[in-house]
Design a protein around this motif. Structure first.
Motif, short mmCIF file in Angstrom:
data_model
loop_
_atom_site.label_atom_id
_atom_site.label_comp_id
_atom_site.label_asym_id
_atom_site.label_seq_id
_atom_site.Cartn_x
_atom_site.Cartn_y
_atom_site.Cartn_z
N CYS A 153 5.51 -6.32 -0.05
CA CYS A 153 4.14 -6.73 0.20
C CYS A 153 3.63 -6.15 1.53
O CYS A 153 4.34 -6.19 2.54
N PRO A 154 2.42 -5.62 1.53
CA PRO A 154 1.88 -5.02 2.75
C PRO A 154 1.68 -6.06 3.86
O PRO A 154 1.49 -7.24 3.61
N ASP B 159 -2.51 -4.13 7.24
CA ASP B 159 -2.72 -3.02 6.32
C ASP B 159 -3.66 -3.39 5.17
O ASP B 159 -3.82 -2.61 4.23
N VAL B 160 -4.28 -4.57 5.24
CA VAL B 160 -5.09 -5.08 4.14
C VAL B 160 -6.52 -5.34 4.61
O VAL B 160 -6.75 -5.91 5.68
N VAL C 208 -5.53 -2.08 0.11
CA VAL C 208 -4.29 -1.86 0.86
C VAL C 208 -4.34 -0.45 1.43
O VAL C 208 -4.50 0.53 0.69
N ASN C 209 -4.23 -0.36 2.73
CA ASN C 209 -4.38 0.92 3.43
C ASN C 209 -3.13 1.78 3.35
O ASN C 209 -3.16 2.96 3.68
N LYS C 210 -2.01 1.23 2.92
CA LYS C 210 -0.75 1.96 2.88
C LYS C 210 -0.67 2.78 1.58
O LYS C 210 -0.64 2.21 0.48
N CYS D 58 0.15 -4.92 -6.50
CA CYS D 58 -0.95 -5.82 -6.85
C CYS D 58 -0.44 -7.00 -7.67
O CYS D 58 -0.87 -8.15 -7.47
N PRO E 178 -4.25 5.01 -0.78
CA PRO E 178 -4.54 3.57 -0.65
C PRO E 178 -5.07 3.05 -1.98
O PRO E 178 -5.45 3.84 -2.86
#
Length: 212
Positions: A83-84, A88-89, A106-108, A119, A207
């Motif tokens: 999980c980010p 990062d969200v 999510v930026n990762k 997700c 992302p």
């Protein structure tokens, strides 16, 4: 003498008849061939289409194989921290009239398949499905904050048709010029400048937007 001649003629006629019957079994008469109707031009074209693989099918198969390449190493790296992190969200409000509709970005960067897994496991949702211009605009505006040119949305090709991974109906699209026909890849990304959609190889790391 006449009797012998008559018997000889009868015997010769019987043998000829037997040969004629045997020949007809091996080589049917033309009128028998006419019993089977000739296929129409439309049926021939359909048969040829089914037998000939399309270039797009070959491309998508390669993309799918490439999508799995390196999946195990990626899973080994991140299974403990799947999980980010919160930083990062980017969280968003839901659509008007839908209090249960919630979105996040999510930026990762992750491959499409991996993004869908995150997700589901981390937010009990799916990669986002977009059914209106308002939702598309909302996601684009939020995605523009992460300084990336594209993000994954939950659209992909399945059995030669575009579909949403959450199983919802395909009721809206916002393709860029020349798309989707001139695009490559079987997954779909949203462009953060303009909000248009483009096809992209599923193995690409981007992302992504989740709905939950």
């Amino acid at each position: 003498m006449k009797l012998l001649l008559i018997l000889s003629l009868l015997l010769l006629g019987t043998v000829s008849s037997l040969h004629l019957i045997q020949y007809s079994f091996h080589f049917p008469f033309p009128e028998n061939e006419a019993l089977e109707p000739e296929a129409s031009e439309e049926e021939k074209a359909l048969a040829q289409e089914l037998e000939t693989p399309e270039e797009e099918d070959n491309l998508t198969i390669r993309d799918e194989e490439d999508d799995d390449e390196g999946e195990e190493s990626e899973a080994a790296e991140d299974d403990d921290n799947l999980c980010p992190k919160e930083e990062d969200v980017v969280r968003m409000l839901g659509s008007p009239g839908c209090e249960t509709c919630r979105f996040l970005i999510v930026n990762k960067p992750r491959k499409f398949k991996r993004a869908q897994k995150i997700c589901r496991r981390c937010y009990h949702g799916h990669l986002v499905s977009i059914h209106s211009s308002h939702t598309n605009h909302l996601i684009r505006c939020s995605a523009s904050r992460i300084n990336q040119s594209q993000i994954w949305i939950g659209a992909r090709i399945f059995r030669k048709r575009f579909c949403w991974v959450d199983g919802s109906r395909w009721t809206f699209s916002y393709w860029a010029a020349g798309q989707p026909g001139n695009g490559g890849g079987r997954c779909v990304a949203l462009c953060t400048r303009g909000g248009h959609w483009r096809r992209a190889p599923c193995k690409r790391r981007l992302p992504f937007a989740c709905s939950y």
